[in-house]
Write a protein that holds these residues in place. Structure first.
Motif, mmCIF file in Angstrom:
data_model
loop_
_atom_site.group_PDB
_atom_site.id
_atom_site.type_symbol
_atom_site.label_atom_id
_atom_site.label_comp_id
_atom_site.label_asym_id
_atom_site.label_seq_id
_atom_site.Cartn_x
_atom_site.Cartn_y
_atom_site.Cartn_z
ATOM 1 N N VAL A 292 7.022 -72.354 -48.569
ATOM 2 C CA VAL A 292 6.943 -73.795 -48.351
ATOM 3 C C VAL A 292 8.282 -74.448 -48.668
ATOM 4 O O VAL A 292 8.796 -75.270 -47.883
ATOM 5 C CB VAL A 292 5.823 -74.419 -49.211
ATOM 6 N N GLU B 277 0.045 -79.869 -50.692
ATOM 7 C CA GLU B 277 0.580 -81.036 -49.988
ATOM 8 C C GLU B 277 0.932 -82.155 -50.970
ATOM 9 O O GLU B 277 1.978 -82.806 -50.836
ATOM 10 C CB GLU B 277 -0.427 -81.528 -48.957
ATOM 11 N N GLY C 125 4.600 -81.871 -50.993
ATOM 12 C CA GLY C 125 4.891 -82.773 -49.888
ATOM 13 C C GLY C 125 4.887 -82.132 -48.521
ATOM 14 O O GLY C 125 5.473 -82.678 -47.577
ATOM 15 N N GLN C 126 4.256 -80.951 -48.394
ATOM 16 C CA GLN C 126 4.196 -80.295 -47.095
ATOM 17 C C GLN C 126 2.786 -79.807 -46.810
ATOM 18 O O GLN C 126 2.111 -79.296 -47.712
ATOM 19 C CB GLN C 126 5.160 -79.104 -47.038
ATOM 20 N N GLN C 127 2.357 -79.942 -45.556
ATOM 21 C CA GLN C 127 1.037 -79.479 -45.142
ATOM 22 C C GLN C 127 1.109 -77.993 -44.823
ATOM 23 O O GLN C 127 2.051 -77.531 -44.182
ATOM 24 C CB GLN C 127 0.580 -80.264 -43.910
ATOM 25 N N ALA D 28 -4.960 -76.244 -50.262
ATOM 26 C CA ALA D 28 -3.873 -76.721 -49.409
ATOM 27 C C ALA D 28 -3.544 -78.179 -49.714
ATOM 28 O O ALA D 28 -2.373 -78.593 -49.632
ATOM 29 C CB ALA D 28 -4.250 -76.556 -47.938
ATOM 30 N N THR D 29 -4.557 -78.947 -50.077
ATOM 31 C CA THR D 29 -4.331 -80.344 -50.440
ATOM 32 C C THR D 29 -3.484 -80.447 -51.701
ATOM 33 O O THR D 29 -2.615 -81.321 -51.813
ATOM 34 C CB THR D 29 -5.681 -81.062 -50.660
ATOM 35 N N GLN E 82 6.916 -71.125 -43.521
ATOM 36 C CA GLN E 82 5.497 -70.809 -43.596
ATOM 37 C C GLN E 82 5.080 -69.829 -42.507
ATOM 38 O O GLN E 82 5.693 -69.760 -41.437
ATOM 39 C CB GLN E 82 4.662 -72.087 -43.457
#
Length: 297
Positions: free
Chosen positions: A230, A266, A270-272, A262-263, A235
Motif C-alpha cells: 500500500v 483506508e 488513506g488508500q482503498q 480494508a476500512t 497493491q
C-alpha cells in the motif's frame, strides 16, 4: 546504503574528502564520482576538503544506495562515536542479524544512534517503559528474540548495562529495517493496524485468536507486506482474478470481515484496498478462524 567492513575490498581506491564531520567520520567522493561515508579512528584529522584520504585509516565504507541521504547519515554517524558504532556492528554480526558484508548499514546506524541515547539514560538512572512492549513480543516474535540476543551482545561490549526493556526498541528497529523504511513511524503505524485487525477478528467471531498460532503468524506476516505494498502503491490487482473470485465465493463471511479490515487500512493509510487484496485478507481470516475454532473443540 551498502557497507563494507573490509577496506581491502572497498575503500582502498583513491577517495577525495568532501567534508570532515569529525576526526572519525568523513564524507568523501570515490573514483566513480559517488559520495561515500568513511569511518575510522583519526581519519578526519588534518584532512581538508579536496585532499585524498589515507586508505590505511579507513575502517568502514558506507556507500549510498536506494536514494539515501548520504550527508544526513554522515552527520548522524558523527554524533555516535567509533566505540559504540564498532560495538553495534560486531554485535549485529555476532548474533547473525548482519553478515560481514552488510546490505542494511542504515540498521547499524539506527541501532547505534539508539544505543547512544540509551547509554546516556542508563548513566543517569532513567528508564523508559516502552508502550509497545507487548506488541513487540507477540506481533514480531522472531525479531524480538533477535533483539534480546542483540541487547545481550551490546551489553557485553558497552557500559553502563542497558535495561532489558530496550529489547522492545531494538525489535522495532529490526522490523523497520526489514522494509527499508526511513524512520520508525512506518513500524508504529503498521503495529497499530495489525492490532486493530486482530481485535476486529476476535470481536466478530468471539474467538481468542492465539497470536502464536501458525495461521495468526501467517496473517500478521501477510498484513506486514500488505501495508508495504500500500505504501509503495503496488497493491495486488486484477479485478477478474479467478483465485480472488473463488475466495470471495467460498469464504463469504470472511470476506465481509476482510472488508471491515480494508476500512481500517483506508482510514489509517488513506488508500482503498483492491479487490484482490481484500480476497487474500479474507483467505487468511478464514484460515485463522478455522484453526481457532478447531482448537476450541
Amino acid at each position: 546504503l551498502r557497507k563494507t567492513s573490509d577496506p581491502e575490498q572497498e575503500g582502498r581506491e583513491a577517495v577525495e574528502t568532501l567534508r570532515v564531520l569529525n576526526n572519525n567520520v568523513v564524507l568523501a567522493r570515490d573514483e566513480q564520482g559517488q559520495e561515500v561515508i568513511l569511518t575510522g579512528r583519526g581519519i578526519g584529522f588534518n584532512c581538508p576538503q579536496g585532499q585524498r584520504v589515507d586508505p590505511a585509516l579507513i575502517v568502514r565504507v558506507f556507500v549510498p544506495a536506494d536514494g539515501r541521504a548520504t550527508e544526513h547519515l554522515a552527520e548522524v554517524l558523527a554524533l555516535i562515536g567509533e566505540e559504540v558504532l564498532r560495538a553495534v556492528v560486531i554485535a549485529l554480526r555476532e548474533v547473525g542479524i548482519e553478515g560481514r558484508e552488510s546490505t542494511r548499514p542504515t540498521l547499524a546506524i539506527a541501532v547505534a544512534d539508539h544505543v547512544v541515547a540509551a547509554l546516556d539514560r542508563a548513566a543517569r538512572g532513567i528508564s523508559i517503559d516502552y508502550p509497545l512492549g507487548a506488541e513487540a513480543r507477540t506481533l514480531y516474535a522472531a525479531e524480538y528474540a533477535q533483539a534480546q540476543r542483540l541487547l545481550a551482545a551490546i551489553n557485553a561490549r558497552l557500559g553502563p548495562q542497558l535495561d532489558h526493556s530496550e529489547a522492545t526498541a531494538l525489535t522495532l528497529h529490526l522490523v523497520n529495517a526489514s522494509f527499508m523504511s526511513g524512520d520508525l513511524s512506518f513500524t508504529y503505524t503498521m503495529t497499530g493496524v495489525i492490532q486493530q485487525m486482530l481485535a476486529v477478528v476476535r470481536e466478530r467471531y468471539g474467538l481468542d485468536v492465539p497470536q502464536q498460532s501458525m495461521s495468526a503468524a501467517r496473517f500478521i506476516t501477510h498484513v506486514r507486506y500488505l501495508i508495504v505494498r500500500v505504501q509503495q502503491h503496488q497493491q495486488l490487482k486484477g479485478h477478474e482474478s479467478t483465485i480472488g473470485k473463488s475466495i470471495r465465493t467460498h469464504h463469504s463471511e470472511a470476506t465481509r470481515t476482510a472488508l471491515q479490515l480494508a476500512t481500517i487500512v483506508e482510514l489509517r493509510l488513506g488508500q482503498q484496498l483492491s479487490e484482490d487484496e481484500v480476497s487474500y485478507l479474507a483467505l487468511h481470516v478464514a484460515r485463522m478462524t478455522m484453526e481457532a475454532e478447531s482448537a476450541e473443540v
